[in-house]
Structures are given as C-alpha cells and as structure tokens.
Design a protein around this motif. Structure first.
Motif, mmCIF file in Angstrom:
data_model
loop_
_atom_site.group_PDB
_atom_site.id
_atom_site.type_symbol
_atom_site.label_atom_id
_atom_site.label_comp_id
_atom_site.label_asym_id
_atom_site.label_seq_id
_atom_site.Cartn_x
_atom_site.Cartn_y
_atom_site.Cartn_z
ATOM 1 N N ALA A 342 0.827 -1.222 0.000
ATOM 2 C CA ALA A 342 0.000 0.000 0.000
ATOM 3 C C ALA A 342 0.857 1.267 0.000
ATOM 4 C CB ALA A 342 -0.935 -0.012 1.198
ATOM 5 N N HIS A 343 2.010 1.222 0.686
ATOM 6 C CA HIS A 343 2.878 2.414 0.710
ATOM 7 C C HIS A 343 3.385 2.744 -0.684
ATOM 8 C CE1 HIS A 343 3.925 2.039 5.266
ATOM 9 N NE2 HIS A 343 2.781 2.634 5.049
ATOM 10 N N ASP A 344 3.716 1.697 -1.452
ATOM 11 C CA ASP A 344 4.189 1.935 -2.828
ATOM 12 C C ASP A 344 3.066 2.521 -3.677
ATOM 13 O OD1 ASP A 344 6.692 0.976 -2.168
ATOM 14 O OD2 ASP A 344 6.165 -1.092 -2.660
ATOM 15 N N VAL A 345 1.870 1.995 -3.489
ATOM 16 C CA VAL A 345 0.719 2.514 -4.237
ATOM 17 C C VAL A 345 0.558 4.014 -3.959
ATOM 18 C CG1 VAL A 345 -1.804 2.417 -4.466
ATOM 19 C CG2 VAL A 345 -0.473 0.297 -4.295
ATOM 20 N N ALA A 346 0.616 4.370 -2.669
ATOM 21 C CA ALA A 346 0.423 5.787 -2.305
ATOM 22 C C ALA A 346 1.535 6.654 -2.892
ATOM 23 C CB ALA A 346 0.376 5.933 -0.790
ATOM 24 N N GLN A 347 2.760 6.131 -2.862
ATOM 25 C CA GLN A 347 3.871 6.946 -3.373
ATOM 26 C C GLN A 347 3.798 7.128 -4.879
ATOM 27 O OE1 GLN A 347 7.496 5.406 -1.641
ATOM 28 N NE2 GLN A 347 6.904 6.190 0.361
ATOM 29 N N ILE A 348 3.370 6.109 -5.579
ATOM 30 C CA ILE A 348 3.260 6.261 -7.040
ATOM 31 C C ILE A 348 2.086 7.188 -7.372
ATOM 32 C CG2 ILE A 348 2.927 5.068 -9.238
ATOM 33 C CD1 ILE A 348 4.346 2.648 -7.945
ATOM 34 N N VAL A 356 -3.352 9.965 -1.273
ATOM 35 C CA VAL A 356 -4.169 8.995 -0.524
ATOM 36 C C VAL A 356 -3.381 8.542 0.699
ATOM 37 C CG1 VAL A 356 -5.312 8.141 -2.616
ATOM 38 C CG2 VAL A 356 -3.337 6.892 -1.690
ATOM 39 N N ARG A 357 -4.052 7.921 1.617
ATOM 40 C CA ARG A 357 -3.431 7.386 2.830
ATOM 41 C C ARG A 357 -3.017 5.943 2.583
ATOM 42 N NH1 ARG A 357 -2.045 10.740 6.237
ATOM 43 N NH2 ARG A 357 -1.501 9.980 8.286
ATOM 44 N N ALA A 358 -1.998 5.479 3.268
ATOM 45 C CA ALA A 358 -1.659 4.052 3.201
ATOM 46 C C ALA A 358 -1.087 3.625 4.535
ATOM 47 C CB ALA A 358 -0.656 3.783 2.094
ATOM 48 N N GLY A 359 -1.423 2.420 4.932
ATOM 49 C CA GLY A 359 -0.926 1.899 6.209
ATOM 50 C C GLY A 359 -2.027 1.136 6.905
ATOM 51 N N THR A 360 -1.989 1.187 8.230
ATOM 52 C CA THR A 360 -3.012 0.452 8.992
ATOM 53 C C THR A 360 -4.192 1.351 9.366
ATOM 54 O OG1 THR A 360 -2.029 1.001 11.120
ATOM 55 C CG2 THR A 360 -1.213 -0.992 10.040
ATOM 56 N N HIS A 361 -4.050 2.648 9.086
ATOM 57 C CA HIS A 361 -5.092 3.623 9.432
ATOM 58 C C HIS A 361 -5.425 3.590 10.921
ATOM 59 C CE1 HIS A 361 -5.350 3.543 5.119
ATOM 60 N NE2 HIS A 361 -5.645 2.270 5.177
ATOM 61 N N CYS A 362 -4.415 3.300 11.736
ATOM 62 C CA CYS A 362 -4.621 3.190 13.187
ATOM 63 C C CYS A 362 -5.746 2.224 13.507
ATOM 64 C CB CYS A 362 -4.904 4.548 13.821
ATOM 65 S SG CYS A 362 -3.549 5.697 13.676
ATOM 66 N N ALA A 363 -5.806 1.139 12.768
ATOM 67 C CA ALA A 363 -6.867 0.149 12.997
ATOM 68 C C ALA A 363 -6.294 -1.243 12.769
ATOM 69 C CB ALA A 363 -8.050 0.428 12.075
ATOM 70 N N GLU A 364 -5.251 -1.573 13.519
ATOM 71 C CA GLU A 364 -4.572 -2.857 13.300
ATOM 72 C C GLU A 364 -5.495 -4.061 13.482
ATOM 73 O OE1 GLU A 364 -0.696 -3.628 15.017
ATOM 74 O OE2 GLU A 364 -0.141 -1.528 14.721
ATOM 75 N N PRO A 365 -6.361 -4.059 14.525
ATOM 76 C CA PRO A 365 -7.244 -5.226 14.650
ATOM 77 C C PRO A 365 -8.130 -5.423 13.415
ATOM 78 C CG PRO A 365 -7.200 -4.005 16.708
ATOM 79 C CD PRO A 365 -6.463 -3.159 15.694
ATOM 80 N N LEU A 366 -8.559 -4.332 12.814
ATOM 81 C CA LEU A 366 -9.408 -4.448 11.622
ATOM 82 C C LEU A 366 -8.609 -4.976 10.431
ATOM 83 C CD1 LEU A 366 -12.272 -3.905 10.564
ATOM 84 C CD2 LEU A 366 -11.492 -1.645 9.857
ATOM 85 N N MET A 367 -7.367 -4.507 10.302
ATOM 86 C CA MET A 367 -6.506 -5.009 9.231
ATOM 87 C C MET A 367 -6.364 -6.533 9.369
ATOM 88 S SD MET A 367 -5.322 -2.487 7.293
ATOM 89 C CE MET A 367 -6.888 -1.641 7.375
ATOM 90 N N ARG A 368 -6.130 -6.955 10.605
ATOM 91 C CA ARG A 368 -5.957 -8.381 10.869
ATOM 92 C C ARG A 368 -7.242 -9.139 10.516
ATOM 93 N NH1 ARG A 368 -3.528 -7.497 15.933
ATOM 94 N NH2 ARG A 368 -1.712 -6.657 14.862
ATOM 95 N N ARG A 369 -8.366 -8.548 10.869
ATOM 96 C CA ARG A 369 -9.661 -9.177 10.563
ATOM 97 C C ARG A 369 -9.796 -9.449 9.062
ATOM 98 N NH1 ARG A 369 -13.148 -10.812 8.058
ATOM 99 N NH2 ARG A 369 -15.411 -10.710 8.300
ATOM 100 N N PHE A 370 -9.272 -8.539 8.255
ATOM 101 C CA PHE A 370 -9.401 -8.712 6.804
ATOM 102 C C PHE A 370 -8.172 -9.389 6.198
ATOM 103 C CE2 PHE A 370 -12.915 -5.824 7.419
ATOM 104 C CZ PHE A 370 -13.851 -6.345 6.529
ATOM 105 N N GLY A 371 -7.257 -9.839 7.060
ATOM 106 C CA GLY A 371 -6.113 -10.612 6.583
ATOM 107 C C GLY A 371 -5.118 -9.801 5.780
ATOM 108 N N VAL A 372 -5.024 -8.505 6.046
ATOM 109 C CA VAL A 372 -4.040 -7.660 5.348
ATOM 110 C C VAL A 372 -3.179 -6.952 6.402
ATOM 111 C CG1 VAL A 372 -5.502 -7.283 3.326
ATOM 112 C CG2 VAL A 372 -5.630 -5.673 5.237
ATOM 113 N N THR A 373 -1.996 -6.533 5.987
ATOM 114 C CA THR A 373 -1.152 -5.789 6.920
ATOM 115 C C THR A 373 -1.357 -4.288 6.753
ATOM 116 O OG1 THR A 373 0.627 -5.914 5.309
ATOM 117 C CG2 THR A 373 0.673 -7.521 7.097
#
Ligand code: PMP
Length: 404
Positions: A342-348, A356-373
């Motif tokens: 996602a960081h590469d996507v945002a930088q390009i 755009v934003r990229a990262g965990t959006h301060c929602a790590e449990p939700l990222m984990r729920r959807f199986g993404v970092t």
C-alpha cells in the motif's frame, strides 16, 4: 439545485496548488481535511485584532476573546443538539476518549467488561487497554462481517450484566461503514452500560443529534471537520459529566485551592485545565459556521456520487480488493492492489498529484480481521470533483501497471 463544487473549492486556497507538476487531487480528508478561507481568516483575525487569554482578565481583550471562545462552544452545541454546558473542549478526539476512559475507569472493578468493536480506531482501543492492564478490566470486541458491518447478533450476545461500557465508532475511518448507533446505544443502556460514540468521521458527513442518539458521550476532532488541529470535542450528558472525575489538574478547572484541599469548577470547565486551545476553538467555531452555510444533504449526495462513480469505474478490476462494502457506507475507499504494498501505491499515486493514505489507518485489529497488513485509502470530501475522481481512477490504473 445542483451542488456547486466549484464555488466550494474556490474557498479552499490550498486546492489550487500543484503537486509534482500535477494539480493536487486531495483524497486524504478522512485523515485531515483542508481548511476554508473562513477558518484561516477567523484565526488570523483573532490574533490580529482581539487576542488574549480567556476567563481570567477583566480587560477588554480578555473579555472579547472569552466571548469568541464561548461563542465557539455555542456553535458546537447547536451543531450536535447539545446544551452548552455539555460541550467540553479537548485537544482532539483522542484526548476526549482518554478523558472518559480514565474517568469511568476510576469506578470500574477487575472483571468488569467493556465492549468495543473490531473496527475501532486505536484512539478508541488503547485508552481502554490501559484499564485492562492497570485494573484487570476485560475487553470484548464485536466482530465485523465480511462486507464490513457489525455483527449485531454477536453484540447482543456480549451484553451481559458484567458490561459497564460500550464504546464504538459512528462511522469507520477504514470501511466507511455507518453503524446503527442509536439502536446499539439503546441495547447498551438496556443492559445498564454507559455509552461512548466516536464521531470523528460521521460528524463530517451527516447531521448528528446527540439527544436523538442518546449516547452518554460523543467525541470528535476539529481538523477533520474543516477546522484546525489541536481542538476536539467531548460531548457528555450533563449528569454524566457531573459524575466524571476530572482528568487533568491545573488552572481554570478548580473552584478553589488551598494547601489542604481543592474544590472543582462545574463542567465543562472542570475538564479544561490550563490555557485552552483558544485560537483553535475559534477556528472550529468558524468551520461550523461555514458548514452551516453549506447544503449538507447536497454535499453528502455529491460525495456519494463520487464514490459510486469510482467504484463503478473500478468494478472490473480483478487486481483490486475493496475493504468495506456495507450498504449505506460513506465515501471512503480502502483497497489493496494485487502484488503491491500500500505504501508503494500511495507513493506512485503521489507522482500523479493524487494524495491517498496508506498503512493500517490506526486500525490494526481491523486489518488483521481482513487478513491484510495495510491498505490504501482514498477518502472523498465535499470539495472533490468528478474530474478528480476520474484522475484518481486513471492514476490508480497506471499505478497498477507497475505491479502487473
Ligand atoms: N477515531 C476515528 C474514527 C478517526 O478517524 C480518528 C482520526 N484518524 C480518530 C479517532 C483520532 O482522532 P485524532 O487523531 O484527531 O484525535
């Protein structure tokens, strides 16, 4: 009448700048929104013409500044349907939630339970974890369904007599889901729990009536609502604020202080220790007055149309995964691109002027729920245009080609 986005845009000086030789396409408003001229001017004008500390002076500038600060409180109260004494200025939503968690935590016992949801921002998770660490409070989380809704059956099942607090977001900053907050608050109250609603995202996109929601506490930040940073709101029902212990001690929050004892000021001042964010409160007041001049239903429809357009254009993209497809969701598009971080996507995208934003959006449990970092997130505001939505789709399609 059609929503006049050009007229809105003309009031945001920053939107006419270029980034990397391209017109700025700002799709990061869910993190922080840009500021209209009215907000910038109100803060500059306050500094240039009528600035002093509040509450304590008897001179003209002190009185004028106090008046402007308290006027901002009135604007906030009117925006959310609260009484003036129920509006506490904080430095942000994060501080507001910490204030409530610390205050409620003081009377909780080991084994008491707090119900949160899997889609919370860390601001509405970490302060409650403090209570888990320090007092043995048990945290429970309402699961999120595959399309990004709260599982209300599971919520009901969690509501035992042990639950003392239910705290949840009104609108997810990642999924865009708008939660049925009034119903959740009603169920929580039936179970005897105190309720806190994180309104950071919802307050920007829809009318909020705290009395209709009936939440005990409702919090949001100024900077996402077209106001400045450094200012947030804690709404609390008068009776709740009255029983909440103070959070920080210092000037302005006391009744009297002696070497042996202290008494406290009444809310909201009890929770506003020290010199408050005066200019920021004035700026937030100006943002709200500015918003009052906007047809907010038309603005919401405009944002929804942008979102619908983007998702339609990207519907056939088998390299794209969208997180959050709940019915009635807001204009927040969180996504991953196959094979790309996602960081590469945002930088390009930034090379094309698209923020755009990229990262965990301060929602790590939700990222984990959807199986993404991590994920990328494009969030749409009332000043975004159809052309910008197109520019985003074009830039994203080109970006994806790097990873295909
Ligand atoms: N909750 C939600 C849903 C948010 O989107 C944010 C900001 N990203 C916060 C809480 C925290 O707000 P702040 O950083 O302004 O305190």
């Amino acid at each position: 009448m059609a929503f006049d986005v050009a007229q809105i845009r003309s009031q945001f000086p920053i939107l006419s700048r270029q980034v990397n030789g391209k017109p700025l396409v700002y799709l990061d408003s869910a993190a922080s929104a840009q500021k209209p001229r009215a907000v910038i001017d109100a803060m500059v004008q306050a500094m240039e013409t009528s600035y002093s500390n509040v509450h304590r002076g008897l001179h003209t500038l002190a009185n004028e500044t106090t008046e402007a600060y308290e006027q901002a409180r009135k604007s906030v109260a009117a925006l959310i349907g609260a009484d003036i004494g129920e509006v506490v200025f904080t430095k942000g939503a994060t501080e507001a939630i910490n204030l409530v968690a610390a205050g409620l935590g003081a009377s909780l016992q080991a084994g008491d339970e707090i119900v949160l949801t899997e889609m919370e921002h860390h601001a509405n998770i970490v302060p409650w974890h403090f209570l888990r660490e320090r007092k043995g409070i048990i945290l429970r989380f309402v699961p999120v369904t595959d399309d990004g809704r709260l599982d209300l059956e599971q919520f009901r099942a969690l509501l035992t007599p042990k639950v003392k607090v239910v705290a949840l977001t009104h609108m997810s900053n990642v999924l865009g889901t708008v939660n049925p907050v009034a119903e959740i608050v009603r169920l929580a109250h039936e179970a005897g729990a105190v309720t806190l609603v994180d309104g950071c995202q919802a307050i920007v996109h829809q009318p909020v009536d705290v009395k209709a929601l009936d939440a005990d506490f409702y919090v949001f930040s100024g900077h996402k609502l077209y106001g400045p940073t450094g200012i947030g709101i804690l709404y609390g029902k008068a009776a709740r604020l009255a029983e909440l212990p103070p959070y920080q001690g210092g000037g302005e929050m006391i009744g009297s202080v002696s070497l042996e004892a202290i008494t406290y000021a009444d809310p909201p001042h009890r929770f506003e220790a020290g010199t408050p964010p005066i200019l920021e409160a004035i700026g937030l007041g100006a943002a709200i007055e500015w918003l009052n001049g906007v047809d907010r239903a038309a603005a919401a429809a405009h944002e929804a149309a942008l979102y619908a357009h983007v998702t339609e254009r990207l519907a056939g993209a088998n390299w794209l995964r969208v997180l959050g497809e709940a019915p009635g969701k807001g204009a927040i598009l969180s996504f991953t691109v196959e094979g790309a971080h996602a960081h590469d996507v945002a930088q390009i995208l930034d090379r094309y002027g698209v923020a755009v934003r990229a990262g965990t959006h301060c929602a790590e449990p939700l990222m984990r729920r959807f199986g993404v970092t991590s994920s990328a997130r494009a969030s749409f505001a009332l000043y975004n245009t159809h052309d910008e939505a197109e520019a985003f789709v074009d830039a994203l399609t080109r970006t994806q080609a790097f990873f295909a």
